[in-house]
Structure formats: structure tokens, C-alpha cells
Write a protein that holds these residues in place. Structure first.
Motif, PDB file in Angstrom:
ATOM      1  N   HIS A 140      16.842  -1.340 -10.644  1.00  0.00           N
ATOM      2  CA  HIS A 140      16.269  -1.831 -11.900  1.00  0.00           C
ATOM      3  C   HIS A 140      16.196  -0.678 -12.899  1.00  0.00           C
ATOM      4  O   HIS A 140      15.475   0.291 -12.668  1.00  0.00           O
ATOM      5  CB  HIS A 140      14.868  -2.397 -11.679  1.00  0.00           C
ATOM      6  CG  HIS A 140      14.833  -3.548 -10.726  1.00  0.00           C
ATOM      7  ND1 HIS A 140      15.028  -4.847 -11.125  1.00  0.00           N
ATOM      8  CD2 HIS A 140      14.657  -3.593  -9.371  1.00  0.00           C
ATOM      9  CE1 HIS A 140      14.950  -5.657 -10.062  1.00  0.00           C
ATOM     10  NE2 HIS A 140      14.727  -4.920  -8.994  1.00  0.00           N
ATOM     11  N   LYS A 141      16.906  -0.803 -14.013  1.00  0.00           N
ATOM     12  CA  LYS A 141      16.932   0.260 -15.012  1.00  0.00           C
ATOM     13  C   LYS A 141      15.844   0.025 -16.052  1.00  0.00           C
ATOM     14  O   LYS A 141      15.643  -1.097 -16.516  1.00  0.00           O
ATOM     15  CB  LYS A 141      18.292   0.291 -15.693  1.00  0.00           C
ATOM     16  CG  LYS A 141      18.431   1.413 -16.723  1.00  0.00           C
ATOM     17  CD  LYS A 141      19.843   1.497 -17.266  1.00  0.00           C
ATOM     18  CE  LYS A 141      19.960   2.659 -18.260  1.00  0.00           C
ATOM     19  NZ  LYS A 141      21.363   2.824 -18.708  1.00  0.00           N
ATOM     20  N   TYR A 200      20.441  -5.532 -12.493  1.00  0.00           N
ATOM     21  CA  TYR A 200      19.577  -6.483 -13.184  1.00  0.00           C
ATOM     22  C   TYR A 200      19.590  -6.200 -14.678  1.00  0.00           C
ATOM     23  O   TYR A 200      20.050  -5.140 -15.111  1.00  0.00           O
ATOM     24  CB  TYR A 200      18.140  -6.354 -12.664  1.00  0.00           C
ATOM     25  CG  TYR A 200      18.032  -6.408 -11.171  1.00  0.00           C
ATOM     26  CD1 TYR A 200      17.897  -7.634 -10.499  1.00  0.00           C
ATOM     27  CD2 TYR A 200      18.080  -5.236 -10.413  1.00  0.00           C
ATOM     28  CE1 TYR A 200      17.807  -7.680  -9.117  1.00  0.00           C
ATOM     29  CE2 TYR A 200      17.993  -5.290  -9.023  1.00  0.00           C
ATOM     30  CZ  TYR A 200      17.854  -6.507  -8.388  1.00  0.00           C
ATOM     31  OH  TYR A 200      17.770  -6.554  -7.021  1.00  0.00           O
ATOM     32  N   ASP A 204      13.949  -5.637 -16.619  1.00  0.00           N
ATOM     33  CA  ASP A 204      13.663  -7.006 -16.144  1.00  0.00           C
ATOM     34  C   ASP A 204      12.318  -7.123 -15.443  1.00  0.00           C
ATOM     35  O   ASP A 204      11.661  -8.159 -15.530  1.00  0.00           O
ATOM     36  CB  ASP A 204      14.788  -7.498 -15.218  1.00  0.00           C
ATOM     37  CG  ASP A 204      14.776  -6.823 -13.868  1.00  0.00           C
ATOM     38  OD1 ASP A 204      14.690  -5.582 -13.823  1.00  0.00           O
ATOM     39  OD2 ASP A 204      14.830  -7.529 -12.844  1.00  0.00           O
ATOM     40  N   MET A 205      11.891  -6.085 -14.740  1.00  0.00           N
ATOM     41  CA  MET A 205      10.648  -6.216 -13.976  1.00  0.00           C
ATOM     42  C   MET A 205       9.439  -6.323 -14.908  1.00  0.00           C
ATOM     43  O   MET A 205       8.476  -7.050 -14.617  1.00  0.00           O
ATOM     44  CB  MET A 205      10.496  -5.043 -13.008  1.00  0.00           C
ATOM     45  CG  MET A 205      11.561  -5.017 -11.923  1.00  0.00           C
ATOM     46  SD  MET A 205      11.598  -6.530 -10.886  1.00  0.00           S
ATOM     47  CE  MET A 205      10.679  -5.961  -9.443  1.00  0.00           C
TER      48      MET A 205
ATOM     49  N   CYS B 246      16.308 -12.471 -18.208  1.00  0.00           N
ATOM     50  CA  CYS B 246      16.417 -11.822 -16.891  1.00  0.00           C
ATOM     51  C   CYS B 246      16.784 -12.771 -15.768  1.00  0.00           C
ATOM     52  O   CYS B 246      16.873 -12.341 -14.615  1.00  0.00           O
ATOM     53  CB  CYS B 246      15.098 -11.162 -16.506  1.00  0.00           C
ATOM     54  SG  CYS B 246      14.341 -10.198 -17.774  1.00  0.00           S
TER      55      CYS B 246
END
Lengths: 371, 371, 371, 371
Positions: A140-141, A200, A204-205, B246
Motif C-alpha cells: 500500500h503506497k 492498490y 487506499d487504506m 479504491c
């Protein structure tokens, strides 16, 4: 052989004087990897905690140039990480900034990338300056801006970099390395490809899990750290402003919000927690003390803290520590602007293990006399 | 005396024919408040659920005038609450809109106030139109705007009103009254003063608890419903837009967020839950079915749903229901705008009791043939 | 069309008189599947629960012969289960013994086996008489003796039988069938082979999970019902005796232990719970009432209970019910022996959903006047 | 000034050679309580844990006489506690037997009483020999027999004694003193009266909470340690025998039960856990290793353990330790009798903080070559 003997003349405490017979007995016990408890009982059962750490303020005005200079001195490849770490004089043996917490200032230049790795220690980043920094955690970037707070939990692959079009970036790292080492539970692994594929949408998180009172339907998250890897500054500051409309705040901490795992409302990771607090214009909090180790980072404003009776002045980007069971109170130097303190601590450990305790300073209107 | 006898010619099912001897035996049992299980076993152990509720769409175009007219017909004082309730043809006996869920449309004029009361039933509001509405829950006052979602949990004092300078306001009420009655656990109390004192800053619960990934430090909340009494529309819609960046979404529900208690990430109340879902332009979801009763409110846009093979068209402010174990799929009629469905359900009951089950429609590419 | 209208002349309650204009308005609403809340509000929001169930005692002296006679009248194959069920006069429509709880007396002869099936309803057995009975739950075989308490949770395959060398066996079944039907969530399945293979040591679940303060190392159990499928009588009675040495007991229930899931210390299943209580020699408890439905089985001794002011005598193997919110108190008729009451209830539902409430009888020294 | 520099020639690890310029830079950093991470990174981020503790076996044959002799040498009044503690050669600085766990052998003569105190450290007792011992924990008195396991949780008042009609008693103490000290969270208090009043029936906590699958109705327990203060040997051994009928056991640990808090099924205390395992006649387990520190006490039988390739023989009452991440396997020396090992560990800490990890020994059929 020389034996310790810590005597106290108090009912219920050990108070046995050395005799030749006892000293011979102690020698005998020693041969069998044993000792007499009463010789050390008072030492290992203190009346209250005495921290090995000392209060320190690390001024950014002192350290910034040194951090930037490391760019000329070492490459990320050779250094692994190009970091200047904060060394508490009482904890140099374990490379800790306070208690069992490690902290450092990391610098990267545009276009630089550090190799991916993972370890049992958990890490956070708190962004200080520069544009274009990013971090990748388990694919996850995340893009990083000033005062953003980012997680790299225990066991996650992670790597950092700065976009080619960015500017030199500096951030604070915080880790529980000393603690995980003390627990004899640290494992380290270099990523087989030295870098991760990003799988992703960017950020996104935070977009998925960082919505107030809303959870993504049908998603489950059972890992014991927050899925919201990045906590951005803007909504955090806005939360403090909103909360300030509804509360008088804590007498000890002003208006304070704790960063939490949205799935549990508990700490972001199992071994380290973080909070952001606002000292309102002119605010001078009362003194208290609690168990646990605390590392403050001045996110906004200037002022001072009084720690165990000694004054420590600070301004934006300075870092200072409060050791376990040290009295402390905070003062915002401005009568017109708020000041914000980010705080990293091991309070989740203290709470999870039933070791958290706190006490208000009862005398002198709640303020410590300055030594 | 006449006895039931539900026979099935399937191994493992009851299949006993009536004989004079058995009928006499049944009479005998009946005298002792008893019966023979095999006469009713197949009835009370069905192969799968058969809902007593039928799918209905309540069109706002039909009901709005009638709701407004009630203002001329009754006062809040005489009516207690000036509400037109939705009566499912299969559930008229328990005044339910679907399953054990009650729903109504409440209207208040500027300057009107309804008296405060509390009950074991839990309630929600979903605001439809008008300006100046407010609600007070346990002393916390909240201002209400269109598409805001508000809680009045089990046991909390509550009252509603519209500010004198406002406009006529209509909102949907949703309650578990039929369920709590069925459980023989409903208690009702009128507030001794008929109104509450407001003891907090307006909207304090949302400002305090409604911050992403942040909790108010030192506050504890142990009640089993959400402390975030109001969920506003703007951040909810923004969350859907962010989440849509997302995820591909659920094949059955598009992009869906569940309203949650921020302290537990679980449902907002123990007996009712709610979600907001976005059908993207042109989206046609696949069909599935699940246990539980569902009441949809069209918050934005227009389209249709196919429920047990029958098409139900809807547009903004319409309300429709999906009974337990009914096949359903949704269609956004617009190729350019998203459509948003608010959904109230008893899914927290189904989950808390281990009764939730779902199934995808496997044939025909996941779409029901229209009957 | 005739409309209901439940008026009360109390501030905060609906009190609208019928007028021709309103009656026409009600007709109009009715055409759109809607109604005026104020006509039914007082009905659906009662001041306190009024149970539809009535107190009943089912005497074993009355029912035992009838139960045994069913052996001659039907086979397990034709009957599915050879069971006489208890039918509360107020709940005949849903085949319930009290509230939403079903109960029956099942009889099997040596060598008989009933076919395996499963359903969403949960079941318990409480063994009454006979030798050689066994049950198989998800492949775990359990031997059954008098006063043993056995679980057949939601979704588990189960079948019963009596060993060829045994004697005729009778036990009480208890199920939440009426509740699961009301929730429109009941599914039923016959085992494809009509019987299960036994895959474990006999009674393994009790031997593994039924040890005081000890859990099997390395085993995990995440299902939401107890892994300890059988609770034997001997350790249960011993627990009551031990507990009686340490407590004065509850004024309402004497010495009472709750059967629990050892993994959670919560109820054995999500929808039904059970307890065993001891009334010490001569004990006469005080009266109280609570929400939820309760079905008592006299495991030992004799006495009477006063339920809503009416006396119900009981002795070993009798079954009686206490409806929701009914006053009740218990009396042990013996001055020398204890009496033990097994109680099955839906208290886990009431608690999980926040609907449990209780009240002590305040007058007359805590004892109801007998009507 | 001399600087550390831990270099490794591995991609992703620090490998910076000292240069005059860098050494000057390090001196400069040092002046500001800072350092260069790359000089210590490889030291503080090891590839896997290297415990400071060494495996030790403390033979009761060696220590028993010395323990008894302490009775002649010191009084409980002067000693506080008359205890011989076990000192791991690698942990003498913190008075630990292994890792952060303290252990000692305490002796009391009939009629002796030790004064009451409390502390943040948690304690256990495991009874070794003698009759008439008792302990009082927060007013609850417990009688103690051989192989009973007793808790004295964090913050509870406690005192021990031996009845006048008893015999000399010896038990093992186990505490987390070194850990709580390391966490800088230890507080100590002497009871104002030096002894507690006993306010409950003897052994009430075990009688109340120690019943299989049964909880005392209406009692709540929210403290984060087990209310079942004493776990007796007889039911523990019986549990092992029953469990052995249902399982092949763990390849690494034979038949093992964990002592648990009956309210949570989790560890008995937050910082220390305990288990009892049975090695069946002739059993030789396979080797594995895990994080955490382990202290074994031979409750029954004789055999040996191989720890990091070295053999340690043991028999009843011997104590031995397994450091973090040390390979270990156990052998029962008897072909006819079982052997039982009590084990105290900090596994609850490792689990609560996400630091537990384990690994099977993959080669040589799962058995370590003996060095």
C-alpha cells in the motif's frame, strides 16, 4: 566474593546484616546459581519507579543541519537507512530516546529509494518537512505531508522514497526496537526483491478506513494493528478544533485526541500509541505523572514543559521526552495561537499489562516548583 | 376437535396419517396443554424461510401531501407524534413496514415541539426535507439536515422540534417497536417535565466521536450503542466517493459503507443497523438474498430494484422494503449520476444471534428473470 | 373500513378522537399501505410488557404415560421425532411452551435411532429417565444420564438413539424454533446419509473443555456456542454444594449456577441459556420479575412456585413456565432436603439486544399475596 | 571518543566504514545526544533473537538443604521473605531466573507468618512440600497442598503462613519483578496492619469460580486476572488424564492444559501464564522453539530435556529454564509412569503484544543433535 546487601529499617522490608556465617552461606548459594532474596529484595522491589531515562529536548535548530549533512556522508544503500537517532544519556546502551523507545530523524533526497525490509519491531513516521515523500507498507503506497502520522506495524514489509520531482524530506522515525530486543523477540528480514510491488490505489487504506463512524461494508480486518496506515494532519487538526468546542479539556493535557485503530478504538499498534494534543492560547496545564515513556514532537507553536521541576523550552519540530513517573506540565507561550504536541508512547504496553498508573501533583495549585 | 397435520413424504420428515386412535390421543394430549410434534413438525421446521412480509415501494409522490395534511388534522399534543406509518400488507397486525421493523414519516412545523419520552424500543431518524429541525437525545441537541442519520437508542430521553425560523420538516422514523413488543420487553415513560434541559454544546457527540481514526483521549463510553448520535450526509457521501476510488465494490451492493459505533466498529445500536450505498452511473448489481429485514430509503438518484422477480421503480425519497430471504438486485437508472440508498435493517439482531445467512443468485448471470 | 383507535388521556400519549374527516383520511392512507400512528401508538407502545403466555405446570405424573404410549402409536421413522410437545394456551399458534421457546418430551426405546438432521434452530436436551441414551452432534458421541444437559447448537448435525442393551429413555427437548421462525431465519436439512460417522472418542468435548480453570493448550474454538456439548449432573450438583458454602445466595433464586461456554464464560448458545439452582431445605425466595421467557424443570425435590399471585405445586420431573415480566418466587417444600430447578430461557437474546430488565417485588416483605 | 560500528556485507544492512570525517561527525552528533543509526543498526536489528539467559537446571537435591538452613539463619521479620532465589548466570544484574522472570524457593515453619504487602509485580506459588501452608490474597484465605498453583496478582494484598500444627513448608515463588522493573512501573506497599482480616469462607474463590462449564449466577468479575486464585493439583491431574483419552497430544509438548482465567479463558494474569503438561510413559517430544521465557518445575516423574543441543536431566521438584528462541524437547525417562511439568512463562506478554512466534525443528526427524 562481594555480595550486595540493600537494607532498610522499615517493617516489612529486608534488614539483615552481613555476618561471616551469612557471607559464607551466600558464597555457597552462588555456586548453585542461587542467592538470598533478602540481600536484593529492597533493590528489586522499590517503593516507586525510578526511571533510568533523563528528560531531554532535542532542538531541531541543532540537529537539522547535521541530518542534512548525512546525505553527503552516506548513501541509503550503504547505511541501510540514513538516520540520526536520538540517544538518551541514560539509555545509550539500548539506543533508546526514552525508556524502550527508539527515535531518529531520517532524510531522503528526491529520487532516492530505501530497500524494503520487515522486522518484529513496529515503527511510525511523523513527517517534518519536504515534498514528495512516500512510503509503501505491505504493497500500500502512501503520500506523505507535514505532520502526517504513518504506521509500519510489526511484520509488515516497508520501504520509503522521495519522488524525483520532490524536495529533500525529513521525518521522525519512532520504533520499539529496544523493547522488542529486551523481550528477545526481534526478527529481521530483507525483502527478496529489495522493493515491493504496489498493489492498490494510492492511500487506499486511509480512504477505506478513515471515515468517521463509517466502516467499509463486508471488509474484515483481524490484524492487531490499525488498517488505517496513514493519519493526515488536516483532519487531525480539525478534530482538535471541533473537540475544543465541546470540552474544557484535560487539566493536564488540554484538548487531546488519541490516534486509534478504527476497528477496535484501541491503540494503533500493540506496542506503541500516539496522540495529538492542543494547548490553547496561553494555556498552562497542571502537573501529573504516569508510568510509561513519552516522546513529544512539537507539531505547531512554541512553549515549554516543566519536567521533574526543570524547564525545557521548545518550538516547532523540537522533540523532547518525559520518562516514566516523571512530573510534567506544559505551557503554550503564545497568547493568540494554539500549540500542538504529537506524542508517541508505550502506553498500550502499560495498559495491556495492567501497569498503567497516574497521579496528579497535589500541591502548589498543581504546579511544580522550578528547581 | 380439529387437529392440524402437516405431512411430507420425505425421509427424515413427519408423515403420520390420522387414525381414529391417534385423533383421540391428540384430544387427550390437548387436555394437558400438550400436542404431538409430528403433526406440526413440518410446519414449524420449514426447509427455508417464507417471509410474511411482501415487497412494497412507498412513493414519496403519493405520501408527501398526505403527510403534510396531517398538520391540519392533528396537533403534536393530541397525536403524541404526528406520524404516518408504513404498513406492510403482510404485517398489519404488528404495524410493521417489513419484518419486525416499524417506519413512519413524521412532520413538524416551525415552532412546534413534541414532548420528551423514552422507551425500550430504539429509533432512528433519516431527514428528508425542511430546515431548522433538531432533536434532543439525553440532553444532547442536534441540528438536522437532509440525509442526516440520527440515533435515539433504547432507553434515551428524546424529543424533536423545528426552530421558529425554520420551514416544515419531514423525516423518516425507523423503530424496532414490533420486535421489542414481540420479545415482550417494551417499556414506555413520559418525561416528568415533558422536555429536557440541553446540557452540552450543540452537536457535541458528533464533534467528539465523529473524527476519523481519532478518539477523545480519556473519555470512556460503555453503553452498547454509538455515542456518535448524528451521522451527517456530507462526510458520508464523501466517504462513498473516496471508497469508490479504491474498490470495485460488492457485486450485490455497489460501494457500501456501514454506519458504526466508533467505539466498537459494530452496529450503531444492538437491534438495528444502517448503511449507505452508492450505485455508480449505470450500475446493475447481481441478485442475492439474505436473512433479515431491510428498509431502503432513496437518498439520491433514481432507478429500480428487482425483488423476488418483480420490478419496483424508485426515485429520491421513495422507500421500499426487502423481506427476509427475498432475492433482490438494484439498478441505477442514470448513466451519468450516482444513486444512493440508505438502508435500515435488523442485521445486528441476525448477526448477534447467529441467524444471518446469505446466498448469491447463481443462474442467468446472477440476474433474476422478471416475472 | 373499520379503524382501530387506542386513546389514552395522559400527557404525551395519543388521544385523537375519530371524526368523519379523519376516518376518510385513514381510508385514504390505507390505500397506500399507510396508517396514522396516533391510532395505534398507545397499543404498540405499552407502558410495560403484557405477556401472551400464561403460567402452566406440566406434571410428569400426567404426561409420562402419554409419552410412553406414543411408542406404540408411531415409529421414529414416520414421526421424524417421537415427541409430545408442551403447548402454552397463549402460544398455540407458534407451538411454544412459553414466549418463543419450544419444549417437548421425547421417548426412545432400546435399539431405536432417529435420523440425523440440522437446522438453524438451536436445541438442548435434559435427560429425565432411562439408561443407554446417546446423542451425536457433529460427529461427537455423548452418553446421557439423568439430569445431564446437552447442546445441539444452530447448524450442527445431530441424531439420537438408545443402545440395544439400554432401557426406554425420556428426555426434555428445548428449542428456539418459534423464535427462529419469527425471525424468518429457519433452515432445515436432512443428513444425506441419515446418520453420522462418529469421529472422536466418546464424550471427548466434555473431557476436553470441561475442566475447571484449565483449557486445552493450543486448541482454538471460534464458534459462537460452547464446545462443551454435555454438562453432566454430578459435577453440577457438586458445584452447587460448594458454592453454597461460600454464599448466602440470591434472595430470588437461592444458590444458582449458570451453564456457560467455557471459552467466553457467556451463554452456552446465542439464543438460549440455562441454569441450575438449589433451593436449600425450607428456603422460600423473594419475588421478582424480569423480561425473557423461562422454562423450569424440577431436577430434584418438590415444592411450589407463586407466579403472578397464583400457586403452582411441583415435584421431580415436572416442568413449569414463567412468562416475561411475571412476578415469581419459589418454595422448597422439604425442611431437610434441597430442591434443584433446571431453567431454560432466552435470556441470552434479551441481554445481547439490551432488552433485559428486572425488578424486585417491593411490598409485603418481598412476597406476593396469593390471589 | 570511541564509536561502535557493526557492519555487515549484506544488501539492505548497514555497511559504512569509519573515516576520519565520519568519526568527527559522530563526535559532533554525540554532543547533541544523537548518533548515526548505521553504526548500531545491525546490532539493534538482529536477524533473530539471541537470549541473554542460559539454560540451567536447579536440582532440588542441591537446594533443599540450603533452603531449610535459611530458617536458622534469618527470621521472616528481618528477611521480609525467607527466600532463596534462582539466579540465571546471564541475568544476575536483574535477579532473574530466565528472561524477565524471577523465581525463588520460600520456606516457612509451623506457626510462622509473613507480613502482608502488595506491589505492581504479579506472583504465583507452586507448592512443593509440607502441610498446613496457607496464603491470604485480598482477604481470601487458601489452604495449600503439594502441586497446587496459587495466584497473587498485581496489586493484591498478600501474606503467607503455616498453621501451628503443620510441618515445614517449601514452595516456589514466581514473579515478574524484573519485567515490571524494566518497565519502570513497580510500586511497593506494606500493609498498614501488617496482616489482613479474612473476610470469606476458606477457599471460596476456587469453590465459586472453579466449576467446569458453570459460572456463579449474577456474579461479575471485571479485574484482569483470574478470580480463581487457587488451582488444585487433583482436578488438574484428572484433566490431563481425561484429555489424554481424546488426543494424540502436541508433538512438542505431549498432553498440555493451560491454567486460565475462567472469565476469559485467557491467561491467569496479564504478565505471566502457566501450564501443566503430561509426558506419557516413554514419550520423547519433538523439538521446537518459540519466543518468551519459560521456567519448568517437575511436578511428577523424571526425565530429561534437550535445550539448544545440551541434555539436562531432571526429577521431581527440579526446576529448569528454557530461554527465548531456544530449541527444546522433553523426554520421560519412565516406560510405565507419566511425568508432569508445570511451566511458568511470560507468554501472555508475548501474545498481548504480538511478539509470539514459534518454529518446529525441521531436520533429523525433529530431534536436535546433542552437542
Amino acid at each position: 566474593m562481594k555480595h550486595e546487601n540493600h537494607r532498610e529499617d522499615v517493617a516489612g522490608r529486608a534488614n539483615v546484616e552481613d555476618t561471616p556465617e551469612l557471607l559464607a552461606y551466600y558464597d555457597d548459594l552462588n555456586r548453585f546459581s542461587a542467592g538470598a532474596l533478602w540481600t536484593v529484595a529492597n533493590k528489586i522491589e522499590p517503593w516507586e519507579p525510578q526511571s533510568q531515562s533523563v528528560p531531554v529536548v532535542w532542538r531541531y535548530a541543532d540537529l537539522r543541519d547535521k541530518v542534512l549533512r548525512s546525505v553527503d556522508l552516506v548513501t541509503p544503500e550503504k547505511a541501510g537507512r540514513r538516520v540520526i537517532y536520538l540517544r538518551n544519556p541514560g539509555r545509550a546502551d539500548v539506543a533508546a530516546a526514552v525508556g524502550w523507545l527508539y527515535a531518529g530523524l531520517q532524510v531522503m533526497h528526491p529520487g532516492e529509494v530505501a530497500s524494503a525490509h520487515r522486522h518484529s519491531a513496529s515503527a511510525i513516521r511523523f513527517i517534518m518537512e519536504g515534498a514528495g515523500a512516500y512510503t509503501v507498507v505491505d504493497g500500500h503506497k502512501m503520500t506523505l505531508g507535514a505532520n502526517d502520522f504513518v504506521l509500519t506495524p510489526n511484520g509488515t514489509w516497508h520501504e520509503h522514497g522521495v519522488a524525483a520531482e520532490g524536495s529533500p524530506c525529513i521525518w521522525q522515525d519512532g520504533l520499539d526496537i529496544p523493547f522488542v530486543n529486551a523481550m528477545e523477540a526481534n526478527f529481521y528480514e530483507v525483502h527478496p526483491d529489495l522493493s515491493q510491488a504496489v498493489g492498490y490505489a494510492v492511500d487506499d487504506m486511509t480512504k477505506t478506513w478513515g471515515n468517521p463512524g463509517l466502516t467499509p461494508y463486508g471488509e474484515t480486518w483481524t490484524k492487531r494493528y490499525s488498517p488505517m496506515f496513514k493519519y493526515e494532519w488536516a483532519p487531525t487538526y480539525e478534530a482538535l478544533l471541533k473537540r475544543a468546542q465541546c470540552t474544557d479539556g484535560s487539566p493536564f493535557d488540554g484538548v487531546m485526541m488519541e490516534y486509534v485503530n478504527p476497528v477496535t478504538n484501541g491503540p494503533v499498534m500493540q506496542t506503541m500509541g500516539a496522540s495529538m494534543q492542543m494547548l490553547r492560547p496561553g494555556e498552562h496545564t497542571k502537573a501529573h505523572r504516569h508510568t510509561g515513556s513519552y516522546l513529544y514532537h512539537v507539531a505547531k507553536g512554541r512553549g515549554h514543559s516543566i519536567i521533574n521541576g526543570k524547564r525545557f523550552d521548545w518550538q516547532e519540530r523540537d522533540i523532547f521526552c518525559v520518562p516514566s513517573w516523571a512530573w510534567h506540565e506544559h505551557v503554550n507561550a503564545s497568547a493568540s495561537d494554539d500549540a500542538c504536541l504529537f506524542c508517541l508512547s508505550d502506553i498500550p504496553v502499560m495498559r495491556a499489562l495492567g501497569l498503567y498508573r497516574e497521579q496528579a501533583f497535589g500541591e502548589n495549585g498543581g504546579h511544580q516548583p522550578i528547581l
